[in-house]
Scaffold this motif. Structure first.
Motif, PDB file in Angstrom:
ATOM      1  N   GLN A   1      -8.368 -17.682   2.503  1.00 44.81           N
ATOM      2  CA  GLN A   1      -7.545 -17.405   3.122  1.00 44.81           C
ATOM      3  C   GLN A   1      -7.120 -18.788   3.978  1.00 44.81           C
ATOM      4  O   GLN A   1      -5.709 -18.767   3.859  1.00 44.81           O
ATOM      5  CB  GLN A   1      -7.310 -16.605   3.799  1.00 44.81           C
ATOM      6  CG  GLN A   1      -7.611 -15.255   2.409  1.00 44.81           C
ATOM      7  CD  GLN A   1      -7.878 -13.859   2.757  1.00 44.81           C
ATOM      8  OE1 GLN A   1      -8.290 -13.100   4.044  1.00 44.81           O
ATOM      9  NE2 GLN A   1      -6.857 -12.648   2.082  1.00 44.81           N
TER      10      GLN A   1
ATOM     11  N   LYS B   1     -12.089 -14.436   3.822  1.00 44.53           N
ATOM     12  CA  LYS B   1     -11.422 -14.314   4.178  1.00 44.53           C
ATOM     13  C   LYS B   1     -11.507 -16.504   5.551  1.00 44.53           C
ATOM     14  O   LYS B   1      -9.931 -16.907   5.350  1.00 44.53           O
ATOM     15  CB  LYS B   1     -11.261 -14.133   6.192  1.00 44.53           C
ATOM     16  CG  LYS B   1     -11.391 -12.422   6.398  1.00 44.53           C
ATOM     17  CD  LYS B   1     -12.335 -11.877   7.260  1.00 44.53           C
ATOM     18  CE  LYS B   1     -11.988 -10.665   7.381  1.00 44.53           C
ATOM     19  NZ  LYS B   1     -13.231  -9.931   6.922  1.00 44.53           N
TER      20      LYS B   1
ATOM     21  N   ARG C   1     -16.919  -8.893  -4.694  1.00 41.34           N
ATOM     22  CA  ARG C   1     -18.147  -9.017  -3.767  1.00 41.34           C
ATOM     23  C   ARG C   1     -17.824  -8.659  -1.855  1.00 41.34           C
ATOM     24  O   ARG C   1     -16.320  -9.643  -2.087  1.00 41.34           O
ATOM     25  CB  ARG C   1     -19.042  -8.816  -3.500  1.00 41.34           C
ATOM     26  CG  ARG C   1     -20.179  -8.832  -4.916  1.00 41.34           C
ATOM     27  CD  ARG C   1     -21.930  -9.511  -4.577  1.00 41.34           C
ATOM     28  NE  ARG C   1     -21.792 -11.241  -4.398  1.00 41.34           N
ATOM     29  CZ  ARG C   1     -22.093 -11.491  -4.309  1.00 41.34           C
ATOM     30  NH1 ARG C   1     -22.721 -11.667  -2.944  1.00 41.34           N
ATOM     31  NH2 ARG C   1     -22.186 -13.089  -4.315  1.00 41.34           N
TER      32      ARG C   1
ATOM     33  N   ALA D   1     -17.733 -10.666   1.245  1.00 41.79           N
ATOM     34  CA  ALA D   1     -18.250 -12.488   1.184  1.00 41.79           C
ATOM     35  C   ALA D   1     -17.095 -12.422   2.411  1.00 41.79           C
ATOM     36  O   ALA D   1     -15.749 -12.668   2.170  1.00 41.79           O
ATOM     37  CB  ALA D   1     -17.782 -13.196   0.298  1.00 41.79           C
TER      38      ALA D   1
ATOM     39  N   PRO E   1       0.871  -1.446   0.092  1.00 43.38           N
ATOM     40  CA  PRO E   1      -0.138   0.026   0.048  1.00 43.38           C
ATOM     41  C   PRO E   1       0.316   0.968   0.219  1.00 43.38           C
ATOM     42  O   PRO E   1       0.447   2.006  -0.680  1.00 43.38           O
ATOM     43  CB  PRO E   1      -0.680  -0.171   1.392  1.00 43.38           C
ATOM     44  CG  PRO E   1      -0.582  -1.559   2.001  1.00 43.38           C
ATOM     45  CD  PRO E   1       0.547  -1.822   1.070  1.00 43.38           C
TER      46      PRO E   1
HETATM   47  N1  LIG Z   1     -13.757  -8.962  -1.035  1.00 43.90           N
HETATM   48  C1  LIG Z   1     -13.910  -9.588   0.578  1.00 43.90           C
HETATM   49  N2  LIG Z   1     -14.691  -9.818   1.371  1.00 43.90           N
HETATM   50  C2  LIG Z   1     -14.708 -10.048   2.859  1.00 43.90           C
HETATM   51  N3  LIG Z   1     -13.393 -10.150   3.273  1.00 43.90           N
HETATM   52  C3  LIG Z   1     -12.451  -9.399   2.051  1.00 43.90           C
HETATM   53  C4  LIG Z   1     -12.319  -9.514   1.137  1.00 43.90           C
HETATM   54  N4  LIG Z   1     -11.506  -9.142   0.445  1.00 43.90           N
HETATM   55  C5  LIG Z   1     -10.097  -8.236   1.246  1.00 43.90           C
HETATM   56  N5  LIG Z   1     -10.789  -8.713   2.205  1.00 43.90           N
HETATM   57  C6  LIG Z   1     -10.070  -9.046   4.486  1.00 43.90           C
HETATM   58  O1  LIG Z   1      -9.569  -7.801   3.760  1.00 43.90           O
HETATM   59  C7  LIG Z   1      -8.609  -7.917   4.014  1.00 43.90           C
HETATM   60  C8  LIG Z   1      -7.144  -7.387   3.219  1.00 43.90           C
HETATM   61  O2  LIG Z   1      -6.981  -7.946   2.363  1.00 43.90           O
HETATM   62  P1  LIG Z   1      -5.804  -7.671   1.266  1.00 43.90           P
HETATM   63  O3  LIG Z   1      -5.138  -8.644   1.769  1.00 43.90           O
HETATM   64  O4  LIG Z   1      -6.476  -8.660  -0.137  1.00 43.90           O
HETATM   65  O5  LIG Z   1      -6.143  -6.414   1.122  1.00 43.90           O
HETATM   66  P2  LIG Z   1      -4.676  -5.295   0.481  1.00 43.90           P
HETATM   67  O6  LIG Z   1      -5.253  -4.313   0.373  1.00 43.90           O
HETATM   68  O7  LIG Z   1      -3.934  -5.833  -0.505  1.00 43.90           O
HETATM   69  O8  LIG Z   1      -4.139  -5.061   1.795  1.00 43.90           O
HETATM   70  P3  LIG Z   1      -2.165  -4.854   2.122  1.00 43.90           P
HETATM   71  O9  LIG Z   1      -2.602  -3.351   1.559  1.00 43.90           O
HETATM   72  O10 LIG Z   1      -1.479  -5.069   3.390  1.00 43.90           O
HETATM   73  O11 LIG Z   1      -1.654  -5.468   1.446  1.00 43.90           O
HETATM   74  C9  LIG Z   1      -8.121 -10.016   3.812  1.00 43.90           C
HETATM   75  O12 LIG Z   1      -7.364 -10.638   4.685  1.00 43.90           O
HETATM   76  C10 LIG Z   1      -9.524 -10.500   3.679  1.00 43.90           C
HETATM   77  O13 LIG Z   1      -9.862 -10.704   5.303  1.00 43.90           O
END
Ligand SMILES: Nc1ncnc2c1ncn2[C@@H]1O[C@H](COP(=O)(O)OP(=O)(O)OP(=O)(O)O)[C@@H](O)[C@H]1O
Ligand SMILES: [Mg+2]
Length: 191
Positions: free
Chosen positions: A177, A174, A168, A170, A79
């Motif tokens: 993962q 999680k 979406r 959902a 990020p």
């Molecule tokens: N579509 C979704 N529905 C529900 N929860 C989600 C979804 N997408 C992501 N999350 C939750 O948000 C968390 C962060 O998502 P993700 O790692 O994809 O974000 P990121 O922007 O890549 O974070 P970072 O900036 O830390 O790399 C995930 O671990 C998950 O728990």
């Protein structure tokens, strides 16, 4: 991603590839979701390791020998905007901007576009934005239409499009993962 894909981060990792100690081809682990070069926590310290002249081109150079072997190479970025993001923007052909479907996340998109300006000027003139992808989108929420409209406006301002497809919100995300599976294998019926 490294964890979710079941890849191991205790051997050759992206940091070794970026510092030139390991060839990209030797760091790739084959998983059910394709080949992956794992990241370790140490990657977060890259700004301190990668400081020499030409530092923006490390990833581009490292991927050169293998790029012909793949249809798509997806580079995940942190990020924060630092040397890793600059390396990714320099190495890639185009950018997909995933943005969480809320007002604050959407405002961050314009900041990313600012970061792309010097990259386009100096290290990757052909860089384009493929589109903005809304994530954690709840189509039934009252605000969803406003969020989508704002995203559309920002996309227009940046000369790109808002993807009609969204990801979406959902719980299965999680859960997938935790069980180290891709969303496709964990919840194939989730639409
Ligand atoms: N579509 C979704 N529905 C529900 N929860 C989600 C979804 N997408 C992501 N999350 C939750 O948000 C968390 C962060 O998502 P993700 O790692 O994809 O974000 P990121 O922007 O890549 O974070 P970072 O900036 O830390 O790399 C995930 O671990 C998950 O728990
Ligand atoms: Mg991430």
């Amino acid at each position: 991603m490294t964890y979710t894909a079941g890849a191991k981060a205790d051997g050759a990792t992206a940091l070794g590839v970026l510092t030139g100690e390991i060839r990209a081809g030797d760091a790739i682990q084959k998983t059910g979701s394709g080949g992956i070069i794992p990241a370790s926590k140490a990657l977060a310290g890259a700004d301190a390791f990668i400081t020499d002249t030409g530092k923006e081109y490390r990833l581009k150079e490292a991927l050169e020998p293998i790029r012909g072997e793949y249809d798509y190479i997806i580079i995940d970025t942190p990020p924060a905007l630092g040397i890793l993001t600059i390396n990714a923007l320099t190495a890639c052909d185009s950018v997909i901007i995933p943005a969480q479907a809320d007002i604050y996340s959407l405002q961050g998109i314009e900041q990313l576009a600012e970061t792309m300006k010097p990259v386009k000027k100096y290290t990757n003139p052909d860089l384009t934005i493929e589109g903005i992808l809304l994530t954690r989108y709840s189509p039934r929420s009252v605000l969803s239409r406003e969020v989508a409209e704002l995203a559309q406006q920002i996309a227009g301002k940046l000369g790109t499009k808002l993807f009609r497809a969204t990801i979406r919100e959902a719980v299965a995300v999680k859960e997938a993962q935790i069980s180290q599976q891709s969303l496709y294998s964990y919840a194939p019926k989730l639409k």
